[in-house]
Design a protein around this motif. Structure first.
Motif, short mmCIF file in Angstrom:
data_model
loop_
_atom_site.label_atom_id
_atom_site.label_comp_id
_atom_site.label_asym_id
_atom_site.label_seq_id
_atom_site.Cartn_x
_atom_site.Cartn_y
_atom_site.Cartn_z
N LYS A 105 43.43 47.15 44.20
CA LYS A 105 42.25 46.60 43.63
C LYS A 105 41.34 45.94 44.78
N ARG A 161 44.08 39.92 48.57
CA ARG A 161 43.56 39.26 47.51
C ARG A 161 43.93 39.57 45.92
N ALA A 162 43.87 40.93 46.01
CA ALA A 162 44.08 41.60 44.53
C ALA A 162 45.12 42.85 44.66
#
Length: 387
Positions: A259, A248-249
């Protein structure tokens, strides 16, 4: 018969000398001039990376994903960028585990790509691999349907099959096979190498669990690019490779680096590592966009006219051919009950006619750059070489 609205030969879009009779798209296709140009541009771009727009990679991923999706009626977010069919089957093997005690159906002499993953996993995972034998009359579809429904057999959990038999162009009607599998709660993996782009495929109707195809044969692209449709119900699995963009990040621009390591949504999480192929990704997109512009129905009709003309001429010379109703329109193969004559394919090539020897047969596979002159020249060469 004349076909007034039929797709004309697209030979001018390719660099093929008139005296070359190339009937071997099922091995590898020539690159159209526009695809070659995209490759040259990509090489120049990689030579001067300081001039590359930072947004280029993402734009290329999405352009190519959309081009692949359009050929099979998929939403782009359900398509992963992969390097090969065998990679895609390995992804499927990691996402979907056939239950112990179940059967996985393969077809005899199918290409190694949709076959070896399951043969390799069977013993450890406790499922049985069942190979559907080549039917004497060439009717693969009925043979697969009979295997699915066989009374008293272990339950079928998966069929991992090509939609076209690579060796001889035998048609395997996945649109008839898919509902039979669904009735048994079984999954379907389709190797659409010899179908995507050339014959109409609509994953919305077919509803396979996985459908995979490469670009280097029928969709006029380079080696090393392939695409995998993954049904939404299968998109929660763990990818074959663990990549930053599959999460996702995770981004290199700002801290913290890792992250959010939860998996990204959609089939994009299954994209291969090192997917920024500046050169070949754009080549793949251009080839697939050309195919979509002509349309599979028009291409199929055009190639069907050529293979019918070939079949008629070859039958008149006594060649042994598959019945038309059991083969696809774009591949014709010649069988040799007494064995293929020594050096036949090499003699044909020396005379300018390029075809492939496959499992003791001669496989002939025209594409949009071929025309009636190619067919007639092949028949003339065949007659001389086989006298």
């Amino acid at each position: 018969p004349r076909h007034p609205n039929m797709l004309p030969s697209q030979r001018d879009a390719f660099d093929i000398p008139r005296d070359v009779c190339y009937l071997n798209a099922a091995s590898w296709s020539p690159l159209p001039r526009a695809v070659q140009a995209a490759g040259h541009e990509g090489v120049e771009r990689k030579a001067r990376p300081w001039e590359v727009d930072p947004g280029l990679a993402r734009a290329q991923h999405e352009r190519t994903r959309a081009a692949a999706a359009a050929l099979i009626g998929a939403a782009p977010e359900d398509v992963a960028l992969i390097p090969s069919v065998s990679y895609g089957v390995a992804v499927a093997g990691k996402i979907f585990a056939p239950p112990a005690g179940s059967r996985v159906l393969l077809v005899e002499d199918d290409h190694s790509s949709p076959v070896l993953e399951w043969m390799t996993r069977a013993a450890a995972q406790g499922f049985a691999v069942e190979v559907v034998r080549r039917p004497a009359n060439g009717d693969w579809t009925s043979a697969v349907l009979e295997a699915i429904a066989r009374p008293g057999a272990a339950p079928v959990s998966l069929a991992s099959i090509s939609s076209v038999h690579w060796a001889d162009g035998g048609a395997i009607d996945v649109n008839a096979i898919a509902p039979a599998l669904r009735k048994h709660g079984a999954a379907l993996l389709v190797d659409a190498t010899h179908g995507a782009g050339v014959t109409p495929i609509d994953v919305a109707t077919l509803d396979p669990d996985f459908l995979i195809f490469p670009t280097y044969k029928w969709v006029l692209g380079p080696y090393g690019r392939a695409f995998m449709y993954i049904a939404k119900r299968r998109q929660e699995g763990v990818p074959l490779e663990q990549t930053g963009f599959g999460r996702r990040a995770i981004a290199s621009e700002a801290a913290p680096y890792l992250k959010d390591t939860a998996f990204a949504p959609t089939a994009r999480r299954f994209d291969m590592g090192e997917r920024d192929h500046f050169i070949s990704l754009e080549m793949a997109a251009v080839g697939m966009e050309m195919m979509a512009a002509w349309g599979p129905a028009a291409i199929s009709e055009r190639l069907g006219v050529l293979t019918d003309r070939l079949a008629e001429g070859l039958a008149a010379q006594g060649a042994v051919l598959t019945e038309k109703r059991f083969r696809v329109p774009h591949i014709l193969s010649i069988a040799f009950p007494g064995g293929m004559p020594e050096g036949l394919v090499e003699k044909l090539a020396a005379a300018g006619a390029h075809v492939a020897p496959r499992l003791g047969r001669v496989r002939i596979s025209p594409h949009v750059y071929n025309d009636e002159a190619d067919v007639d020249r092949f028949l003339e060469i065949w007659s001389k070489v086989t006298q």
